[in-house]
Write a protein that holds these residues in place. Structure first.
Motif, PDB file in Angstrom:
ATOM      1  N   GLU A  96       0.653  -1.163  -0.077  1.00  0.00           N
ATOM      2  CA  GLU A  96      -0.046  -0.075  -0.061  1.00  0.00           C
ATOM      3  C   GLU A  96       1.015   1.119  -0.022  1.00  0.00           C
ATOM      4  OE1 GLU A  96      -3.959  -0.322   2.378  1.00  0.00           O
ATOM      5  OE2 GLU A  96      -2.371  -1.112   3.679  1.00  0.00           O
ATOM      6  N   VAL A  97       0.407   2.183  -0.540  1.00  0.00           N
ATOM      7  CA  VAL A  97       1.115   3.467  -0.802  1.00  0.00           C
ATOM      8  C   VAL A  97       0.315   4.727   0.161  1.00  0.00           C
ATOM      9  CG1 VAL A  97       1.752   5.266  -2.005  1.00  0.00           C
ATOM     10  CG2 VAL A  97       2.258   3.060  -2.759  1.00  0.00           C
ATOM     11  N   VAL A  98       0.753   5.314   1.259  1.00  0.00           N
ATOM     12  CA  VAL A  98       0.199   6.022   1.957  1.00  0.00           C
ATOM     13  C   VAL A  98       0.859   7.644   2.194  1.00  0.00           C
ATOM     14  CG1 VAL A  98      -1.078   4.365   3.121  1.00  0.00           C
ATOM     15  CG2 VAL A  98       1.118   5.059   4.032  1.00  0.00           C
ATOM     16  N   CYS A  99       0.100   8.619   2.504  1.00  0.00           N
ATOM     17  CA  CYS A  99       0.511   9.859   2.942  1.00  0.00           C
ATOM     18  C   CYS A  99       0.575   9.753   4.419  1.00  0.00           C
ATOM     19  CB  CYS A  99      -0.260  10.897   2.269  1.00  0.00           C
ATOM     20  SG  CYS A  99       0.031  12.393   3.126  1.00  0.00           S
ATOM     21  N   PRO A 100       1.805  10.101   4.904  1.00  0.00           N
ATOM     22  CA  PRO A 100       1.923  10.019   6.544  1.00  0.00           C
ATOM     23  C   PRO A 100       1.326  11.191   7.100  1.00  0.00           C
ATOM     24  CG  PRO A 100       3.994  10.766   5.621  1.00  0.00           C
ATOM     25  CD  PRO A 100       2.965  10.179   4.176  1.00  0.00           C
ATOM     26  N   LYS A 101       0.936  12.079   6.350  1.00  0.00           N
ATOM     27  CA  LYS A 101       0.353  13.162   7.071  1.00  0.00           C
ATOM     28  C   LYS A 101      -1.208  12.976   7.043  1.00  0.00           C
ATOM     29  CE  LYS A 101       0.185  18.370   7.461  1.00  0.00           C
ATOM     30  NZ  LYS A 101       0.790  19.517   6.789  1.00  0.00           N
ATOM     31  N   CYS A 102      -1.818  13.117   6.036  1.00  0.00           N
ATOM     32  CA  CYS A 102      -3.472  12.833   5.844  1.00  0.00           C
ATOM     33  C   CYS A 102      -3.829  11.254   5.913  1.00  0.00           C
ATOM     34  CB  CYS A 102      -3.807  13.684   4.672  1.00  0.00           C
ATOM     35  SG  CYS A 102      -3.488  12.804   3.125  1.00  0.00           S
ATOM     36  N   GLY A 103      -2.896  10.432   5.599  1.00  0.00           N
ATOM     37  CA  GLY A 103      -3.531   9.192   5.801  1.00  0.00           C
ATOM     38  C   GLY A 103      -3.991   8.358   4.457  1.00  0.00           C
ATOM     39  N   GLN A 104      -4.087   9.351   3.442  1.00  0.00           N
ATOM     40  CA  GLN A 104      -4.893   8.916   2.313  1.00  0.00           C
ATOM     41  C   GLN A 104      -4.069   7.931   1.529  1.00  0.00           C
ATOM     42  OE1 GLN A 104      -5.900  12.248  -0.215  1.00  0.00           O
ATOM     43  NE2 GLN A 104      -6.478  10.718  -1.969  1.00  0.00           N
ATOM     44  N   ARG A 105      -4.684   6.884   0.917  1.00  0.00           N
ATOM     45  CA  ARG A 105      -4.153   5.752   0.225  1.00  0.00           C
ATOM     46  C   ARG A 105      -4.011   6.065  -1.049  1.00  0.00           C
ATOM     47  NH1 ARG A 105      -2.729   2.892   4.388  1.00  0.00           N
ATOM     48  NH2 ARG A 105      -4.025   2.118   5.932  1.00  0.00           N
ATOM     49  N   PHE A 106      -2.987   5.660  -1.757  1.00  0.00           N
ATOM     50  CA  PHE A 106      -2.803   5.902  -3.323  1.00  0.00           C
ATOM     51  C   PHE A 106      -2.724   4.551  -3.931  1.00  0.00           C
ATOM     52  CE2 PHE A 106      -1.886   9.620  -1.292  1.00  0.00           C
ATOM     53  CZ  PHE A 106      -2.417  10.838  -2.015  1.00  0.00           C
ATOM     54  N   VAL A 107      -2.853   4.459  -5.315  1.00  0.00           N
ATOM     55  CA  VAL A 107      -2.551   3.591  -6.002  1.00  0.00           C
ATOM     56  C   VAL A 107      -1.786   3.957  -7.107  1.00  0.00           C
ATOM     57  CG1 VAL A 107      -3.350   1.752  -7.772  1.00  0.00           C
ATOM     58  CG2 VAL A 107      -4.767   2.201  -5.880  1.00  0.00           C
ATOM     59  N   ILE A 108      -0.382   3.696  -7.282  1.00  0.00           N
ATOM     60  CA  ILE A 108       0.522   4.042  -8.357  1.00  0.00           C
ATOM     61  C   ILE A 108       0.538   3.300  -9.595  1.00  0.00           C
ATOM     62  CG2 ILE A 108       3.104   4.529  -8.593  1.00  0.00           C
ATOM     63  CD1 ILE A 108       1.892   6.083  -6.356  1.00  0.00           C
ATOM     64  N   VAL A 109       0.068   3.816 -10.729  1.00  0.00           N
ATOM     65  CA  VAL A 109       0.028   2.925 -12.014  1.00  0.00           C
ATOM     66  C   VAL A 109       1.063   3.697 -12.939  1.00  0.00           C
ATOM     67  CG1 VAL A 109      -2.556   2.711 -11.776  1.00  0.00           C
ATOM     68  CG2 VAL A 109      -1.851   4.747 -12.918  1.00  0.00           C
ATOM     69  N   SER A 110       1.492   2.770 -13.969  1.00  0.00           N
ATOM     70  CA  SER A 110       2.487   3.151 -14.775  1.00  0.00           C
ATOM     71  C   SER A 110       2.103   3.570 -16.265  1.00  0.00           C
ATOM     72  CB  SER A 110       3.467   1.786 -14.834  1.00  0.00           C
ATOM     73  OG  SER A 110       2.696   0.788 -15.563  1.00  0.00           O
ATOM     74  N   SER A 111       0.604   3.481 -16.456  1.00  0.00           N
ATOM     75  CA  SER A 111       0.105   3.704 -17.845  1.00  0.00           C
ATOM     76  C   SER A 111      -1.142   4.198 -17.624  1.00  0.00           C
ATOM     77  CB  SER A 111       0.341   2.458 -18.661  1.00  0.00           C
ATOM     78  OG  SER A 111      -0.689   1.533 -18.404  1.00  0.00           O
ATOM     79  N   ASP A 112      -1.809   4.656 -18.818  1.00  0.00           N
ATOM     80  CA  ASP A 112      -3.110   5.246 -18.758  1.00  0.00           C
ATOM     81  C   ASP A 112      -4.237   4.162 -18.869  1.00  0.00           C
ATOM     82  OD1 ASP A 112      -2.394   7.703 -18.886  1.00  0.00           O
ATOM     83  OD2 ASP A 112      -2.744   7.943 -21.038  1.00  0.00           O
ATOM     84  N   GLU A 113      -3.779   2.870 -19.418  1.00  0.00           N
ATOM     85  CA  GLU A 113      -4.460   1.616 -19.431  1.00  0.00           C
ATOM     86  C   GLU A 113      -4.588   1.011 -18.059  1.00  0.00           C
ATOM     87  OE1 GLU A 113      -3.948  -2.797 -21.402  1.00  0.00           O
ATOM     88  OE2 GLU A 113      -3.463  -1.110 -22.583  1.00  0.00           O
ATOM     89  N   GLU A 114      -3.445   1.106 -17.354  1.00  0.00           N
ATOM     90  CA  GLU A 114      -3.333   0.349 -16.074  1.00  0.00           C
ATOM     91  C   GLU A 114      -4.330   1.463 -14.972  1.00  0.00           C
ATOM     92  OE1 GLU A 114      -0.625  -0.812 -12.533  1.00  0.00           O
ATOM     93  OE2 GLU A 114       0.486   0.148 -14.158  1.00  0.00           O
ATOM     94  N   GLU A 115      -4.330   2.775 -15.443  1.00  0.00           N
ATOM     95  CA  GLU A 115      -5.062   3.728 -14.478  1.00  0.00           C
ATOM     96  C   GLU A 115      -6.647   3.371 -14.787  1.00  0.00           C
ATOM     97  OE1 GLU A 115      -5.979   8.470 -14.012  1.00  0.00           O
ATOM     98  OE2 GLU A 115      -4.572   7.766 -15.439  1.00  0.00           O
ATOM     99  N   SER A 116      -6.920   3.158 -15.945  1.00  0.00           N
ATOM    100  CA  SER A 116      -8.444   2.763 -16.310  1.00  0.00           C
ATOM    101  C   SER A 116      -9.002   1.567 -15.604  1.00  0.00           C
ATOM    102  CB  SER A 116      -8.709   2.675 -17.851  1.00  0.00           C
ATOM    103  OG  SER A 116      -8.376   3.907 -18.439  1.00  0.00           O
ATOM    104  N   ARG A 117      -7.711   0.545 -15.936  1.00  0.00           N
ATOM    105  CA  ARG A 117      -8.134  -0.744 -14.992  1.00  0.00           C
ATOM    106  C   ARG A 117      -8.535  -0.586 -13.598  1.00  0.00           C
ATOM    107  NH1 ARG A 117      -4.560  -3.347 -18.620  1.00  0.00           N
ATOM    108  NH2 ARG A 117      -3.025  -3.050 -16.886  1.00  0.00           N
TER     109      ARG A 117
END
Length: 130
Positions: free
Chosen positions: A43-64
């Motif tokens: 998991e990718v998180v912000c230590p300040k606000c606690g929001q979680r992120f998904v890191i993608v490497s392409s537009d296609e992966e972002e869409s999925r």
């Protein structure tokens, strides 16, 4: 230089994340402008606000990923609706009420089933592309 209490807490949290095996990334939280951390779990998180992120490497992966998140939310909503129909189902007194609730349950279960089929198919396509 005197540090504010909030800054000390943030630095302490960041140090704690590093000690627990998290990795500081070279990407910043778009909201807080502090470095993001990748936990051991992936998991990718912000230590300040606690929001979680998904890191993608392409537009296609972002869409999925977006489609998967939407379908997951749809499934959760359907499960919540099914849960809310349990009491009316057990207290219904007429055949018409049972029929109406039954139809709603079948529809919600089909929504969940189709969503899971689509998500499974998307994962299969994503894995073949790797």
């Amino acid at each position: 230089m005197v540090m504010a209490k909030d800054e000390k807490e943030l630095l302490s949290k960041m140090a704690s994340l590093l000690k627990s095996g998290a990795t500081m990334l070279d990407m910043m939280c778009p909201t807080c402008k502090v470095p993001l951390f990748k936990l051991k779990s992936g998991e990718v998180v912000c230590p300040k606000c606690g929001q979680r992120f998904v890191i993608v490497s392409s537009d296609e992966e972002e869409s999925r990923v977006k489609a998967d998140m939407v379908l997951s939310s749809l499934e959760q909503a359907a499960v919540q609706k099914i849960n809310s129909l349990i009491m009316p189902l057990s207290t219904s007194e007429t055949f018409e009420e049972l029929t109406e609730i039954g139809r709603a349950l079948i529809t919600l279960l089909q929504v969940i089933q189709l969503s899971r089929q689509i998500r499974g198919a998307e994962k299969g396509v994503a894995e073949k592309g790797k």
